[in-house]
Every structure is written in structure tokens, then in C-alpha cells.
Design a protein around this motif. Sequence first.
Motif, PDB file in Angstrom:
ATOM      1  N   HIS A   1       0.821  -1.214   0.000  1.00 41.51           N
ATOM      2  CA  HIS A   1       0.000   0.000   0.000  1.00 41.51           C
ATOM      3  C   HIS A   1       0.853   1.261   0.000  1.00 41.51           C
ATOM      4  CE1 HIS A   1      -2.167   3.276   2.136  1.00 41.51           C
ATOM      5  NE2 HIS A   1      -3.128   2.942   1.291  1.00 41.51           N
ATOM      6  N   SER A   2       1.951   1.262   0.749  1.00 42.53           N
ATOM      7  CA  SER A   2       2.769   2.474   0.879  1.00 42.53           C
ATOM      8  C   SER A   2       3.510   2.825  -0.404  1.00 42.53           C
ATOM      9  CB  SER A   2       3.772   2.316   2.019  1.00 42.53           C
ATOM     10  OG  SER A   2       4.618   1.213   1.797  1.00 42.53           O
TER      11      SER A   2
ATOM     12  N   GLY B   1       5.341   6.592  -5.257  1.00 46.30           N
ATOM     13  CA  GLY B   1       5.243   6.575  -6.717  1.00 46.30           C
ATOM     14  C   GLY B   1       5.264   7.948  -7.374  1.00 46.30           C
ATOM     15  N   PRO B   2       4.360   8.869  -6.994  1.00 38.90           N
ATOM     16  CA  PRO B   2       4.369  10.188  -7.633  1.00 38.90           C
ATOM     17  C   PRO B   2       5.683  10.942  -7.445  1.00 38.90           C
ATOM     18  CG  PRO B   2       2.302   9.832  -6.481  1.00 38.90           C
ATOM     19  CD  PRO B   2       3.209   8.698  -6.098  1.00 38.90           C
ATOM     20  N   VAL B   3       6.368  10.725  -6.305  1.00 39.42           N
ATOM     21  CA  VAL B   3       7.623  11.441  -6.044  1.00 39.42           C
ATOM     22  C   VAL B   3       8.730  10.935  -6.966  1.00 39.42           C
ATOM     23  CG1 VAL B   3       9.375  11.995  -4.316  1.00 39.42           C
ATOM     24  CG2 VAL B   3       6.967  11.838  -3.645  1.00 39.42           C
ATOM     25  N   LEU B   4       8.929   9.625  -7.001  1.00 42.49           N
ATOM     26  CA  LEU B   4       9.988   9.070  -7.846  1.00 42.49           C
ATOM     27  C   LEU B   4       9.720   9.356  -9.317  1.00 42.49           C
ATOM     28  CD1 LEU B   4      12.584   7.365  -7.899  1.00 42.49           C
ATOM     29  CD2 LEU B   4      11.140   5.339  -8.159  1.00 42.49           C
ATOM     30  N   ASN B   5       8.488   9.142  -9.748  1.00 42.09           N
ATOM     31  CA  ASN B   5       8.151   9.391 -11.150  1.00 42.09           C
ATOM     32  C   ASN B   5       8.272  10.868 -11.499  1.00 42.09           C
ATOM     33  OD1 ASN B   5       7.517   6.690 -11.131  1.00 42.09           O
ATOM     34  ND2 ASN B   5       5.302   6.987 -11.221  1.00 42.09           N
TER      35      ASN B   5
ATOM     36  N   GLY C   1       9.387   8.023 -17.774  1.00 40.25           N
ATOM     37  CA  GLY C   1       9.697   8.204 -16.363  1.00 40.25           C
ATOM     38  C   GLY C   1       8.681   7.510 -15.465  1.00 40.25           C
ATOM     39  N   ASP C   2       7.392   7.584 -15.835  1.00 45.05           N
ATOM     40  CA  ASP C   2       6.360   6.886 -15.067  1.00 45.05           C
ATOM     41  C   ASP C   2       6.565   5.378 -15.109  1.00 45.05           C
ATOM     42  OD1 ASP C   2       5.197   9.288 -14.437  1.00 45.05           O
ATOM     43  OD2 ASP C   2       3.637   9.177 -15.973  1.00 45.05           O
TER      44      ASP C   2
END
Length: 507
Positions: free
Chosen positions: A337-338, A343-347, A481-482
Motif C-alpha cells: 500500500h505504501s 510513486g508520484p515522487v519518484l516518477n 519516467g512513469d
Amino acid sequence: MKGGGGIGDGKKDYQSAVHEGLTTFDQLGIALEDVGKSMDAETATPGGSLFSRVIFRFRNENSSLKSRTYDHSNDLVNMSVIPAESSYVLFFQVLFPFAVAGLGMVFAGLVLSIVVTWPLFEEIPEILILVPALLGLKGNLEMTLASRLSTLANLGHMDSSKQRKDVVIANLALVQVQATVVAFLASAFAAALAFIPSGDFDWAHGALMCASSLATACSASLVLSLLMVVVIVTSRKYNINPDNVATPIAASLGDLTTLTVLAFFGSVFLKAHNTESWLNVIVIVLFLLLLPFWIKIANENEGTQETLYNGWTPVIMSMLISSAGGFILETAVRRYHSLSTYGPVLNGVGGNLAAVQASRLSTYFHKAGTVGVLPNEWTVSRFTSVQRAFFSKEWDSRSARVLLLLVVPGHICFNFLIQLFTLTSKNNVTPHGPLFTSLYMIAAIIQVVILLFVCQLLVALLWKWKIDPDNSVIPYLTALGDLLGTGLLFIVFLTTDHFDPKELTSS
């Protein structure tokens, strides 16, 4: 359109000015030679008067300067089109918007980790496939718009109020066309991906996804596009290179705005789905009816007209790539879940930094030559060298190194903020520990290195193929990137879970 005629005229004017200056210099040298000859009659050697010695020395230096040949075209490329800012200026111009963008992506991750527990995502889990595609709209539309307007601003095509009005209205209409089409196709592709595992398709769920996708894409794109216009015009006014500022700011609010709007509209349409399902169909029809109106406005401007007819391949392809990342995200979030928090930060960080480099390179190519011809007689093979891309003395290699320097410190700060904001949360305790952090940083560096290398190669390749990189490169980079970010992050969680499961305290 980039105003190719204006660029060509600028080059000719510059070359004429350089030629005139050199001619004047030669004439001055001839006049000084005559003065020197008349003084030679009075002074037999250069050891005469002080004035005659100066004339003698200057005459010799002038003769050597006259004997040199000047490559005017190369002088133009080397002096007038390379970004003027130093590495330090680039670093500090990018630093603030990068930090703001990172903060926005941190909040986006936190919002995503919360909304995935809402009834919308629990009753219709396939809507999670839409998330990367809709978040990718900031790369497909807003960041591409920022790059396009930054180039126009740097070329002086937005200096007058009439120019700004024409460019802004046409580009806002174009973004609405792209948002409508991409959102519709993204919802259809998400429905297809959801159908593949089970072999069953709920048309009511499909209508809800389509209505949510259209409402989210069009409203979020309108707000963010207006923000981009304000940022670029303001940057131009205060002599800040908009290439360094606009795309990070587009990323800063893009994810957060899109996720918030998606959660809001999705929840509203879910209630309509449970009570009056026809309302979702009405919403879809309304947005589709507005499409011809936006097309008409975008078609009236020469610059947006080209993108309207020929700019669909990168937008649609990047949507498909992002949706593939969404399929991975849906699978990964079910297990960890975490992961939705990170995800949004790394991508976002990877796509953000690559977009800055793409915007700078695109502006350089537009100033240095015409579409279809690489400047300085370069070939595409020149951009296949990793050594040239990251370890040479060229300006874009230096820029790549500056952007890479931001990766690790940036992620350390952003991860610290994630830990801080989730400290009191019992439902979303994020992973921590040396193994997870080390693997995460390695994944982040790998992602950005790949994106920056692909960036400079793709800009050159598309330029050679007579495709405007302002409209094409950033969608591919943010989508890649995503996909890379989600895939690498899933690998980080799997590896950490295998060697030290205690670090994944939220799994």
C-alpha cells in the motif's frame, strides 16, 4: 510553429553585424598602418618614442589578426544560441522550482495513499490504472505547453500584448482538445486492461471512468495551463530563463491538482452511478460536444495548427506507456500500500529534471538552425555517446551533471518529508531503513540517467526527422519516467521484502 523566418532573419542580421565589424576593424588597421609608416620616417626603429612603439606593436598584432579566417556561421552558433547562464545560475534557477515541485509531488503521494482507501477506488479498483495516465497529462500537455511557450518567449514572440493574446488563446484551446481526446482514450484503454484479467466488463463502470477522466483532464489542464502562462510571462519580465522555471512549476502542482480533482469528480460520479447512472453519460456527451469548438479556435493559429494536425503521436503513445505503468501500479499497490506514497515522487522527479533538459535543448536547436538539419554539421550518432552526454565539456553535458546533482539530495529531503507527514499515521507507516533507502536512491539515479540520455538523443533524432521537439519529447520522457519509476519502485519493494521485510512496516 517557431517562427522559422524570424530565426533566419536574426541569423542574417547577426552575421551582417559581425562582418561589418570585422571590415571596420580592417579599415582601422589600414589607417593605423599609414600612421605608423609616416612615423617610421621619423623613427628608424621601434625603440623610438613611446607612441611609435605602441603603433609598431599594434600594427604587428593587427597584421596577425587580419591573417586569421573567421567562420561566421560557427561564431553564430557558439556565441548567440548557447544558454548564457553558468552552471551555478542554472543550479539556483532550477533549485527553487524543483523544491516546490518536489513538495507538490510529496503531497500528491500522500493524497494518493489516502484516496486509494476511498469507496471510489475500492468499488472500482480499475480506476487506479487511470492515475499514471492522468498524472502524465502534465507531461503530455502542461509541460509541453510550458516548453513551447518558453521557446516562443525566448525568441521574442510573446513580447507584445497582441502576440501574447493570440498565442495564449490558441494554446489553451489546443490543450483542451488534447485533454479531451487523451482522457477519452485513456479511460477506454484502462477499461480494456481491466477486462483482460477477468474477461468481464461493466459498462456502468466504464461510463464512470470516462466521465471522471474527461472532467479531471479538462478542468485540471485549464487551471494548470493558465498558471503556465502567468509563470512564463513573469519570468520573461524579470529576465529569468523560463526554460529553467516553467516545467518544474508545471510538475509541482500537476500531480496534486490532478489527483485532487480526480478524487472529487470520481466520488461525485460514483454517487450518480449508484442513483442516476444517466448523468455520467450526459457529462461524456457534453465534453465531446465542446470538442469542435476548441478545434476551431486552435485551428486559427498557425503555430497550434501544426500541433493540432501532426502532434498526436507522442501524446497518444505516451498515454499508452503511462497506462502500462498504471497496470503495474495497480498490481503493486495491492501488495504494498505504501508504494502509492512514493510513486508520484519518484516518477515526478525524474520526469521533471528530464523536462528541464528537453526544454533547454529544444530552445537551443530552434536558435541554432532549421528543423531537419542538425547544427554544426552534427550527426545523430554524436548523441549516442554516454561519455559526451555526461562527461564532456559541452554545455548540455554540464547541464545534465547539474541536474543529476539534484537527484539524491532532493529525494533525501522529499523522503524525510514523507516520513514526517506520516509519522502520526497508523494506517500509512512508510518504509524506512538503510536497505530500502539505498535501493531507492539507486533506482532514482538509474531512472534520471536513462531519462537524460534518452532526452538528448530523442531531441536530436526528432529534429533530424523534422519533428518539433517542443511538442514531442516531454510526453515521451514523462511517460517513460512513469513506467521506469513504477517498475523500479516495485523492484525496490520486492527486493527489500525479500532481504529485510521488517523495513516495509506498511506492507
